[in-house]
Design a protein around this motif. Structure first.
Motif, PDB file in Angstrom:
ATOM      1  N   LEU A 232       9.810   4.986  -1.095  1.00 39.53           N
ATOM      2  CA  LEU A 232      10.273   6.232  -0.471  1.00 39.53           C
ATOM      3  C   LEU A 232       9.288   7.367  -0.698  1.00 39.53           C
ATOM      4  N   ARG A 233       8.717   7.433  -1.900  1.00 40.62           N
ATOM      5  CA  ARG A 233       7.754   8.503  -2.172  1.00 40.62           C
ATOM      6  C   ARG A 233       6.503   8.325  -1.324  1.00 40.62           C
ATOM      7  N   GLY A 234       6.081   7.068  -1.138  1.00 43.23           N
ATOM      8  CA  GLY A 234       4.920   6.812  -0.303  1.00 43.23           C
ATOM      9  C   GLY A 234       5.178   7.110   1.158  1.00 43.23           C
TER      10      GLY A 234
ATOM     11  N   GLU B 287       0.826  -1.217   0.000  1.00 43.22           N
ATOM     12  CA  GLU B 287       0.000   0.000   0.000  1.00 43.22           C
ATOM     13  C   GLU B 287       0.857   1.263   0.000  1.00 43.22           C
ATOM     14  N   THR B 288       2.058   1.181   0.580  1.00 41.43           N
ATOM     15  CA  THR B 288       2.932   2.356   0.606  1.00 41.43           C
ATOM     16  C   THR B 288       3.471   2.655  -0.783  1.00 41.43           C
ATOM     17  N   GLN B 289       3.778   1.627  -1.556  1.00 40.28           N
ATOM     18  CA  GLN B 289       4.189   1.842  -2.941  1.00 40.28           C
ATOM     19  C   GLN B 289       3.043   2.413  -3.764  1.00 40.28           C
ATOM     20  N   VAL B 290       1.829   1.947  -3.515  1.00 38.74           N
ATOM     21  CA  VAL B 290       0.670   2.507  -4.213  1.00 38.74           C
ATOM     22  C   VAL B 290       0.501   3.978  -3.847  1.00 38.74           C
ATOM     23  N   ALA B 291       0.691   4.304  -2.568  1.00 32.90           N
ATOM     24  CA  ALA B 291       0.633   5.711  -2.155  1.00 32.90           C
ATOM     25  C   ALA B 291       1.710   6.519  -2.850  1.00 32.90           C
ATOM     26  N   GLY B 292       2.886   5.925  -3.048  1.00 31.78           N
ATOM     27  CA  GLY B 292       3.956   6.608  -3.764  1.00 31.78           C
ATOM     28  C   GLY B 292       3.599   6.865  -5.210  1.00 31.78           C
ATOM     29  N   LEU B 293       2.925   5.896  -5.834  1.00 32.72           N
ATOM     30  CA  LEU B 293       2.474   6.093  -7.219  1.00 32.72           C
ATOM     31  C   LEU B 293       1.485   7.250  -7.297  1.00 32.72           C
TER      32      LEU B 293
END
Length: 308
Positions: A295-297, A133-139
């Motif tokens: 990191l972006r997420g 979910e954190t990678q999805v938030a980063g996207l």
């Protein structure tokens, strides 16, 4: 502790990003704007730690980055928030924004302020994710307004539907684990060893799996039979096996990718295979670096804590 550090930093971190999985922990010293100052990794993953050991493990890794006069925010994602981790960060039910509603963890060291990203849950059909979910938030932070589908290839591949900045549905496939079991512990282990790849064999297996998924169980054994009877090359057998299991996943996930833009998270060989398969099936996709989106997420989650 087994760790590796990049460049040391002249000044303490504004905050610290942590991706803490089952087998490894990675941490980055960050500026408030999201620039990486330094990084470290450790083999002290969730699976090797008791809950009372997490704080000391974190301090061992990031201690040099901390200020002595106030608390440094730490935002962590992954299995650190699982029931067996430092402290359980309860799953958020979809539809919801990913990596939102962080959970604070009590700590003894006055230099730390630790918050965990929650995973996501779906009640019907039952499904969970923690970390992705954190990678999805980063996207979403990288591509605001993206409405479409995210594919996260891996041991347990995820297909995630995004709309209006929220995860509205997702589905997990045990494709990577199935491949590993078949290639390493089944009769096929005698036929798919070594290195190498066969693009044509992979493409043919994708087509067959989409056209006739029910035939794949028999086709799997044919890999062994053809190796015995016709000296099927291991590279060809391996590519076909990969195409069969990925093809079964794509057949079942058609409602996600058919006619939708797909963002693949994972600029790896596996991610490239998924991209090639989707292109072969007429779907549009692009590939994103997984660590960069993590990191972006985490930065987006940190900004929530500061009100930025």
């Amino acid at each position: 502790m087994n760790s590796t550090d990049s460049n040391s930093i002249e000044h303490p971190a504004d905050w610290i990003a942590v991706d803490w999985g089952t087998s490894r922990m990675r941490a980055w010293a960050m500026t408030a704007a999201g620039t990486v100052l330094a990084s470290t990794s450790s083999d002290k993953g969730m699976g090797s730690l008791a809950p009372h050991q997490f704080e000391a493990t974190l301090l061992d890794a990031v201690g040099p980055w901390l200020r002595q006069d106030h608390r440094t925010p730490v935002v962590a994602c992954g299995m650190v928030g699982a029931r067996q981790g430092w402290m359980e960060a309860p799953y958020q039910a979809v539809p919801c924004a990913p990596a939102a509603e962080l959970m604070a963890v009590p700590v003894a060291d006055a230099r730390l302020s630790v918050q965990l990203c929650p995973g996501l849950k779906q009640l019907s059909p039952a499904d969970v994710m923690r970390g992705e979910e954190t990678q999805v938030a980063g996207l979403l932070a990288t591509r605001p307004g993206f409405d479409g589908v995210v594919c996260l290839p891996g041991t347990h591949s995820k297909w995630v539907r995004l709309q209006g900045g929220q995860v509205t549905a997702f589905q997990t496939f045990m494709t990577g684990e199935l491949y590993a079991l078949l290639a390493g512990q089944s009769v096929l282990s005698h036929s798919v060893g070594g290195q190498g790849w066969d693009d044509e064999a992979f493409a043919g297996a994708i087509d067959l799996a989409l056209e006739n998924p029910a035939a794949i169980s028999a086709r799997l054994f044919s890999l062994r039979a053809e190796a015995l009877l016709a000296d099927l090359a291991p590279a060809t057998a391996r590519a076909r096996l990969s195409g069969y299991v990925i093809g079964l996943e794509l057949a079942a996930a058609r409602a996600y990718w058919d006619g939708q833009p797909v963002a693949i998270i994972g600029a790896t060989t596996l991610g490239l295979h998924y991209g090639a398969a989707l292109e072969q099936l007429g779907a549009q996709s692009d590939i994103h670096d997984g660590e960069a989106l993590t990191l972006r997420g985490l930065h987006a989650a940190y900004q929530q804590t500061t009100g930025a």
